[in-house]
Design an enzyme around this catalytic site. Sequence first.
Site, PDB file in Angstrom:
ATOM      1  CE1 TYR A  89      -1.797 -13.399   1.980  1.00  0.00           C
ATOM      2  CE2 TYR A  89      -3.696 -14.154   0.631  1.00  0.00           C
ATOM      3  CZ  TYR A  89      -3.054 -13.256   1.328  1.00  0.00           C
ATOM      4  OH  TYR A  89      -3.682 -12.046   1.377  1.00  0.00           O
ATOM      5  CD  GLU A 117      -1.658 -12.493   6.262  1.00  0.00           C
ATOM      6  OE1 GLU A 117      -1.945 -12.865   7.582  1.00  0.00           O
ATOM      7  OE2 GLU A 117      -2.484 -11.660   5.517  1.00  0.00           O
ATOM      8  CG  ASP A 136      14.828   6.767   0.327  1.00  0.00           C
ATOM      9  OD1 ASP A 136      15.185   5.897  -0.685  1.00  0.00           O
ATOM     10  OD2 ASP A 136      13.586   7.339  -0.060  1.00  0.00           O
ATOM     11  CB  THR A 155      13.465   1.165  -5.018  1.00  0.00           C
ATOM     12  OG1 THR A 155      14.667   1.835  -5.455  1.00  0.00           O
ATOM     13  CG2 THR A 155      12.556   2.091  -4.539  1.00  0.00           C
ATOM     14  CE  LYS A 214      13.834   4.834  -7.960  1.00  0.00           C
ATOM     15  NZ  LYS A 214      13.159   4.185  -6.911  1.00  0.00           N
ATOM     16  NE  ARG A 261       7.944  -0.532 -10.826  1.00  0.00           N
ATOM     17  CZ  ARG A 261       8.732   0.526 -10.960  1.00  0.00           C
ATOM     18  NH1 ARG A 261       9.775   0.444 -11.965  1.00  0.00           N
ATOM     19  NH2 ARG A 261       8.497   1.479 -10.655  1.00  0.00           N
TER      20      ARG A 261
END
Length: 416
Positions: A51, A53, A197, A223, A226, A232
């Site tokens: 973790y 954060e 984008d 992203t 692609k 992903r």
Amino acid sequence: MDNLRLADPEIFAAIRRERRRQEEHLELIASENFASSAVLEAAGSILTNKYAEGYPDRRYYGGCEHVDAVERLAIGRARELFGAEHANVQPHSGTQANLSVYAAVLRPGDKILTMSLIEGGHLTHGHGKNLSGMLYSVVHYGTDPETRRIDYAAMAQLAERERPRLVTVGASAHPREIDFHRVAEIAHGCGALVLADIAHIAGLIAAGLHPSPVPHCDFVTTTTHKTLRGPRGGLILCKEKFARAIDSAVFPGNQGGPLMHIIAAKAVCLLEALQSSFGDYQRRVLKNAQALARSLLECGMELVSGGTDNHLLLLDLRRTFPEMTGKQAQNLLGKVNVTANKNTIPGERRSPVETSGLRIGTPAVTTRGMGEMEMEQIGRWINKVLSTPQPEATLEEVQAAVVAMCRRFPLPYPML
């Protein structure tokens, strides 16, 4: 995967079936690709246990010194690859990257000017069923009815009349080069910020094969799975003056703990994209898309805008196959192990569930090593399957030929 096979044979079996599907199908979905084994190893690493954060040197948990190093590498590589002033590599997806930009600079009810989903945009560009359409006042621009390329003159008129707070440019189904410089001039000329984008074309931009929005636009999102051929996930690039607002919008504004195993995989794919071989790959992606377009056009099929400048083609079924929907075309091709996706087209009159178009892309088949000769054959197969109702024997013949081609170009992974 011996541990998984023993611990959960049902999941192992499903993964094995999907492995075989990927091996024996031509993957022509423009938004899909095959990540390298190194990317998969990072994504499946023990970093999933941590973790973290916050941001490097500013975490809310202890024990983050090593994941801090991972995230710094990912940030540095993203900035180097795209020539960006600031990068945030934490977004879990392109959707969360876009929503984070909105949250950083917009208030609910602010106006955005953006391309509609039907014209080739994306759900997060103001679609009514997406948070972007629910939270903000949306005005859509589109494509020229004759050329089916972005109508920049109409965009400029809309921007001047509507005075949006943000102009969004980028697409999920637009086969032509985007003039980011012109869009930025339009946006800034009416006092708006501009978001590019580049989820689909990021790999082409990284390789210098498509003009970059980074020098012109305030924010750039993408992203990583692609044309970038990574895991992903998403990332955000921006001018330094927006860095604090973007970082706060991602965490704590839009998500909690980052996926450190995925950030590691992003770092790996970004390093891969910095190699000269990546540029060679992207050039083959473009050549393959153009070869596939030529093949389809020679068969008498119709493409939106008449061709492509990037990695994808948008097949317009209305003239050649007026009774066939995109959904039917997708299903027919699926019977012969060719995977594509139905898609709306500019001027669409059918529902998004049925559509009048089919979207086809070349990144995944190019990763497998296929070239222009294979693309020409694939175009002929697509035409043969869609042209007339085929007897089962003919479909079986095409399917066998597709599988044979796939076996000549195996996936870059060991068998399960």
